[in-house]
Design an enzyme around this catalytic site. Structure first.
Site, PDB file in Angstrom:
ATOM      1  N   ASN A 123       1.331  -5.799 -35.221  1.00 32.48           N
ATOM      2  CA  ASN A 123       0.815  -6.250 -36.433  1.00 32.48           C
ATOM      3  C   ASN A 123       0.470  -7.461 -36.039  1.00 32.48           C
ATOM      4  O   ASN A 123      -0.769  -8.309 -36.490  1.00 32.48           O
ATOM      5  CB  ASN A 123       1.727  -6.116 -37.445  1.00 32.48           C
ATOM      6  CG  ASN A 123       1.270  -5.465 -38.629  1.00 32.48           C
ATOM      7  OD1 ASN A 123       0.154  -5.436 -38.765  1.00 32.48           O
ATOM      8  ND2 ASN A 123       2.305  -4.859 -39.259  1.00 32.48           N
ATOM      9  N   GLY A 124       1.466  -8.270 -35.560  1.00 30.23           N
ATOM     10  CA  GLY A 124       1.153  -9.717 -34.992  1.00 30.23           C
ATOM     11  C   GLY A 124       0.987  -9.476 -33.566  1.00 30.23           C
ATOM     12  O   GLY A 124       1.594  -8.753 -32.819  1.00 30.23           O
ATOM     13  N   GLU A 139      13.365  -5.951 -27.847  1.00 28.80           N
ATOM     14  CA  GLU A 139      14.128  -7.297 -28.208  1.00 28.80           C
ATOM     15  C   GLU A 139      15.362  -7.462 -28.401  1.00 28.80           C
ATOM     16  O   GLU A 139      16.300  -8.323 -28.189  1.00 28.80           O
ATOM     17  CB  GLU A 139      12.874  -7.847 -29.320  1.00 28.80           C
ATOM     18  CG  GLU A 139      11.672  -8.143 -28.918  1.00 28.80           C
ATOM     19  CD  GLU A 139      10.639  -8.289 -30.022  1.00 28.80           C
ATOM     20  OE1 GLU A 139      10.532  -7.139 -30.493  1.00 28.80           O
ATOM     21  OE2 GLU A 139      10.179  -9.230 -30.390  1.00 28.80           O
ATOM     22  N   ARG A 144      18.105 -12.848 -33.969  1.00 28.35           N
ATOM     23  CA  ARG A 144      16.864 -13.143 -33.717  1.00 28.35           C
ATOM     24  C   ARG A 144      16.483 -14.140 -34.477  1.00 28.35           C
ATOM     25  O   ARG A 144      16.571 -14.309 -35.755  1.00 28.35           O
ATOM     26  CB  ARG A 144      16.016 -11.876 -33.942  1.00 28.35           C
ATOM     27  CG  ARG A 144      14.443 -12.113 -33.651  1.00 28.35           C
ATOM     28  CD  ARG A 144      13.607 -11.527 -34.476  1.00 28.35           C
ATOM     29  NE  ARG A 144      12.245 -11.860 -34.183  1.00 28.35           N
ATOM     30  CZ  ARG A 144      11.160 -11.632 -34.888  1.00 28.35           C
ATOM     31  NH1 ARG A 144      11.547 -11.174 -36.030  1.00 28.35           N
ATOM     32  NH2 ARG A 144      10.238 -12.270 -34.727  1.00 28.35           N
ATOM     33  N   ASP A 168      -3.893  -1.719 -40.769  1.00 26.68           N
ATOM     34  CA  ASP A 168      -3.350  -0.832 -39.881  1.00 26.68           C
ATOM     35  C   ASP A 168      -4.165  -0.370 -38.643  1.00 26.68           C
ATOM     36  O   ASP A 168      -4.979   0.476 -39.221  1.00 26.68           O
ATOM     37  CB  ASP A 168      -2.393   0.299 -40.617  1.00 26.68           C
ATOM     38  CG  ASP A 168      -1.590   1.001 -39.794  1.00 26.68           C
ATOM     39  OD1 ASP A 168      -2.103   1.505 -38.594  1.00 26.68           O
ATOM     40  OD2 ASP A 168      -0.070   0.984 -40.219  1.00 26.68           O
ATOM     41  N   ARG A 202      -4.027 -11.361 -39.773  1.00 25.32           N
ATOM     42  CA  ARG A 202      -4.307 -12.768 -39.346  1.00 25.32           C
ATOM     43  C   ARG A 202      -5.511 -13.041 -38.507  1.00 25.32           C
ATOM     44  O   ARG A 202      -5.810 -12.188 -37.547  1.00 25.32           O
ATOM     45  CB  ARG A 202      -3.160 -13.435 -38.520  1.00 25.32           C
ATOM     46  CG  ARG A 202      -1.885 -13.632 -39.253  1.00 25.32           C
ATOM     47  CD  ARG A 202      -0.809 -13.816 -38.407  1.00 25.32           C
ATOM     48  NE  ARG A 202       0.215 -12.698 -38.373  1.00 25.32           N
ATOM     49  CZ  ARG A 202       1.315 -12.629 -37.798  1.00 25.32           C
ATOM     50  NH1 ARG A 202       1.458 -13.567 -36.690  1.00 25.32           N
ATOM     51  NH2 ARG A 202       2.020 -11.635 -37.782  1.00 25.32           N
ATOM     52  N   GLY A 220      -0.067  -1.739 -28.516  1.00 26.40           N
ATOM     53  CA  GLY A 220       0.133  -1.821 -27.195  1.00 26.40           C
ATOM     54  C   GLY A 220       0.446  -0.604 -26.664  1.00 26.40           C
ATOM     55  O   GLY A 220       0.210   0.038 -25.472  1.00 26.40           O
ATOM     56  N   GLY A 243       3.625  -2.216 -30.961  1.00 26.54           N
ATOM     57  CA  GLY A 243       2.965  -0.995 -31.604  1.00 26.54           C
ATOM     58  C   GLY A 243       1.799  -0.364 -31.298  1.00 26.54           C
ATOM     59  O   GLY A 243       1.336   0.703 -30.907  1.00 26.54           O
ATOM     60  N   ASN A 256      18.773  -9.386 -37.605  1.00 30.32           N
ATOM     61  CA  ASN A 256      17.514  -9.980 -37.713  1.00 30.32           C
ATOM     62  C   ASN A 256      17.065  -9.983 -39.338  1.00 30.32           C
ATOM     63  O   ASN A 256      16.777  -9.290 -39.988  1.00 30.32           O
ATOM     64  CB  ASN A 256      16.382  -8.872 -37.313  1.00 30.32           C
ATOM     65  CG  ASN A 256      14.829  -9.396 -37.471  1.00 30.32           C
ATOM     66  OD1 ASN A 256      14.760 -10.737 -37.822  1.00 30.32           O
ATOM     67  ND2 ASN A 256      13.960  -8.950 -36.677  1.00 30.32           N
ATOM     68  N   HIS A 279       6.907 -14.272 -30.213  1.00 29.32           N
ATOM     69  CA  HIS A 279       7.264 -12.883 -29.383  1.00 29.32           C
ATOM     70  C   HIS A 279       7.686 -13.271 -28.050  1.00 29.32           C
ATOM     71  O   HIS A 279       7.797 -12.415 -27.259  1.00 29.32           O
ATOM     72  CB  HIS A 279       6.183 -12.215 -29.404  1.00 29.32           C
ATOM     73  CG  HIS A 279       5.589 -11.856 -30.358  1.00 29.32           C
ATOM     74  ND1 HIS A 279       3.899 -11.984 -30.735  1.00 29.32           N
ATOM     75  CD2 HIS A 279       5.740 -11.389 -31.563  1.00 29.32           C
ATOM     76  CE1 HIS A 279       3.800 -11.391 -31.820  1.00 29.32           C
ATOM     77  NE2 HIS A 279       4.758 -10.941 -32.579  1.00 29.32           N
TER      78      HIS A 279
HETATM   79  P1  ADP Z   1       5.111  -5.853 -35.907  1.00 31.51           P
HETATM   80  O1  ADP Z   1       4.303  -6.918 -35.359  1.00 31.51           O
HETATM   81  O2  ADP Z   1       5.188  -5.866 -37.559  1.00 31.51           O
HETATM   82  O3  ADP Z   1       6.613  -5.564 -35.497  1.00 31.51           O
HETATM   83  P2  ADP Z   1       4.251  -3.302 -34.739  1.00 31.51           P
HETATM   84  O4  ADP Z   1       4.534  -3.724 -33.132  1.00 31.51           O
HETATM   85  O5  ADP Z   1       5.203  -2.148 -35.398  1.00 31.51           O
HETATM   86  O6  ADP Z   1       4.215  -4.411 -35.678  1.00 31.51           O
HETATM   87  O7  ADP Z   1       2.576  -2.908 -34.737  1.00 31.51           O
HETATM   88  C1  ADP Z   1       2.231  -2.395 -35.964  1.00 31.51           C
HETATM   89  C2  ADP Z   1       0.868  -1.997 -35.441  1.00 31.51           C
HETATM   90  O8  ADP Z   1       0.932  -0.723 -34.336  1.00 31.51           O
HETATM   91  C3  ADP Z   1      -0.072  -1.135 -36.622  1.00 31.51           C
HETATM   92  O9  ADP Z   1      -1.291  -1.571 -36.541  1.00 31.51           O
HETATM   93  C4  ADP Z   1       0.314   0.275 -36.183  1.00 31.51           C
HETATM   94  O10 ADP Z   1      -1.132   1.124 -36.785  1.00 31.51           O
HETATM   95  C5  ADP Z   1       0.597   0.282 -34.797  1.00 31.51           C
HETATM   96  N1  ADP Z   1       1.310   1.620 -34.409  1.00 31.51           N
HETATM   97  C6  ADP Z   1       2.741   1.342 -34.447  1.00 31.51           C
HETATM   98  N2  ADP Z   1       3.356   2.871 -34.346  1.00 31.51           N
HETATM   99  C7  ADP Z   1       2.046   3.470 -33.829  1.00 31.51           C
HETATM  100  C8  ADP Z   1       1.944   4.872 -33.466  1.00 31.51           C
HETATM  101  N3  ADP Z   1       3.027   5.624 -33.330  1.00 31.51           N
HETATM  102  N4  ADP Z   1       0.792   5.348 -33.246  1.00 31.51           N
HETATM  103  C9  ADP Z   1      -0.315   4.353 -33.263  1.00 31.51           C
HETATM  104  N5  ADP Z   1      -0.294   3.226 -33.662  1.00 31.51           N
HETATM  105  C10 ADP Z   1       0.911   2.576 -34.046  1.00 31.51           C
END
Ligand code: ADP
Length: 408
Positions: free
Chosen positions: A212-213, A393, A92, A284, A242, A339, A337, A7, A181
């Site tokens: 995050n996204g 992924e 990716r 976050d 965003r 979800g 993250g 990636n 995604h």
């Molecule tokens: P990206 O879109 O950058 O791949 P992620 O899927 O890692 O992002 O998601 C990031 C988000 O998920 C952040 O808002 C973070 O707070 C939340 N997150 C990630 N890991 C955890 C965790 N172990 N506990 C609670 N929230 C988490």
């Protein structure tokens, strides 16, 4: 087959070595600050449980790939003895435009089409091209496969992907909904179809990739009918930084009020909105959850609650509208993250949805936290199954790559 999943970002390169016969990840890591002062590699040998982080000059992605190969074949930190044990590389790729509706073996012709995708995702596409060329240089002759984030969404009908703008914008500039995604939506919907135990063609699933996204998809009969991201990853629900969907007339209005250029407002919508824009403090979700748990004594409590409530409201709307276009709903899946880890948000989204057949099991929901396990979070009586399915992924990329290479 041993597949190296890559990636490539503009100054970083993440990798995983995956055995597609056993689905075991034997090593993974990241090269950072490529082409800058202080570049470094962080490498994990998973089987032996070893980790290392070392400064290593990398002037470009080819240097980075050579260092990755060095670590993968290292007597201490490595997991293979020779580069020949890697059968192929899977990349990716963020945007495939309308050119790619599935994964494809890299050829000169494919690269020419990928060049045309620079229009849609300039930074990402340039990075991918550097990653591919870096692999060509570091591992000449090794088959490379491209796996696109947009490909799974290519099944949408025109009514889902055409915007009601002058039609020539679509014809001349390729302005349409592409969605993102896709690899994640594809993985979790396929896992959900297995769990539903009915013919794939009859399944109606909403997949919520919330990180995050974030993006949400309606997957009917295993195919995407609609998805929340659009021409770019700015559309859809509120995200870390965003804004998601807004009234488009706000853009010229604010540009005029604040004397902003198109690039400036674009920057604000992409990097200074969402959770960060509402709270003014953090993008976050963990910080927002902490402020909410503290209660009104925390100065960030109200805005954090508002930001999370906005997201909850929007996800509910997507689930409802996607159930409407699919004429039914068998399952809702949460992934990524937020979800996979945000118990509170999942509970808020799934509460007061009984009319749609969704009944959340509060206790089961609490168990779906920082786990790699698939967890059912709906009650047995719930007509709609609700699951948390950790996304993977990289595994999809490795499997697609292995399948294509097997035909060579
Ligand atoms: P990206 O879109 O950058 O791949 P992620 O899927 O890692 O992002 O998601 C990031 C988000 O998920 C952040 O808002 C973070 O707070 C939340 N997150 C990630 N890991 C955890 C965790 N172990 N506990 C609670 N929230 C988490």
């Amino acid at each position: 087959m041993n597949i190296l999943v890559v990636n490539a970002g503009s100054s970083s390169l993440k990798y995983q070595l995956i055995d597609t016969d056993t689905n075991v990840v034997s090593a993974k890591g990241i090269c950072e600050r490529i082409g800058m002062e202080g570049s470094l590699i962080e490498h994990k040998q998973i089987v032996k449980g070893l980790k290392t982080k070392e400064a290593s000059p990398m002037k470009d992605h080819a240097d980075a790939m050579k260092i990755v190969v060095k670590y993968l074949t290292d007597s201490e930190y490595g997991c293979i003895s020779d580069m020949n044990e890697i059968q192929a590389i899977g990349h990716r790729v963020v945007h495939g435009g309308s050119f790619f509706s599935g994964s494809i073996l890299m050829t000169e012709e494919v690269l020419e089409k990928l060049e045309l995708c620079r229009e849609f995702a300039p930074l990402h596409t340039v990075a991918h091209l550097m990653g591919i060329k870096g692999c060509l240089e570091a591992m000449p002759g090794k088959p490379q496969v491209l796996v696109f984030d947009t490909a799974f969404h290519q099944t949408m009908a025109p009514e889902a992907y055409i915007y009601a703008l002058p039609y020539e914008y679509y014809e001349k500039y390729g302005i349409r909904r592409y969605g993102m995604h896709g690899t994640s939506h594809r993985y979790v919907s396929a896992e959900m179809i297995k769990l539903l135990g009915k013919p794939a063609e009859e399944t109606k699933i909403v997949t919520c990739h919330i990180g995050n996204g974030s993006s949400i998809s309606a997957v009917k009969g295993g195919k995407v009918m609609d998805t929340s991201m659009g021409f770019t990853p700015l559309a859809g629900v509120e995200m870390g930084t965003r804004c998601g969907d807004i009234d488009p007339a706000i853009v010229p209005y604010i540009m005029d009020k604040k004397g902003l250029t198109g690039a400036q407002i674009n920057d604000i919508m992409n990097k200074k909105s969402g959770f960060l824009g509402i709270t003014g403090v953090s993008s976050d979700s963990r910080d927002l959850e902490d402020a909410i748990a503290d209660g009104p004594s925390n100065p960030n409590y109200e805005k954090s609650l508002l930001a999370v409530n906005i997201l909850k409201h929007q996800i509910k709307k997507y689930i409802g509208s996607y159930a409407a276009i699919m004429n039914g709903l068998d399952a809702v899946v949460f992934t990524a993250g937020i979800g996979e880890n945000n118990i509170n948000l999942r509970e808020m989204v799934c509460s007061d949805m009984e009319f749609l057949g969704i009944e959340i099991d509060a206790e089961a929901n609490k168990l779906a936290f920082r786990t790699s396990e698939i967890t059912k979070i709906s009650k047995d009586s719930s007509k709609v199954a609700v699951y948390v399915i950790p996304t993977n992924e990289e595994l999809v990329i490795a499997k697609d790559t292995a399948a294509i290479v097997a035909t060579l």
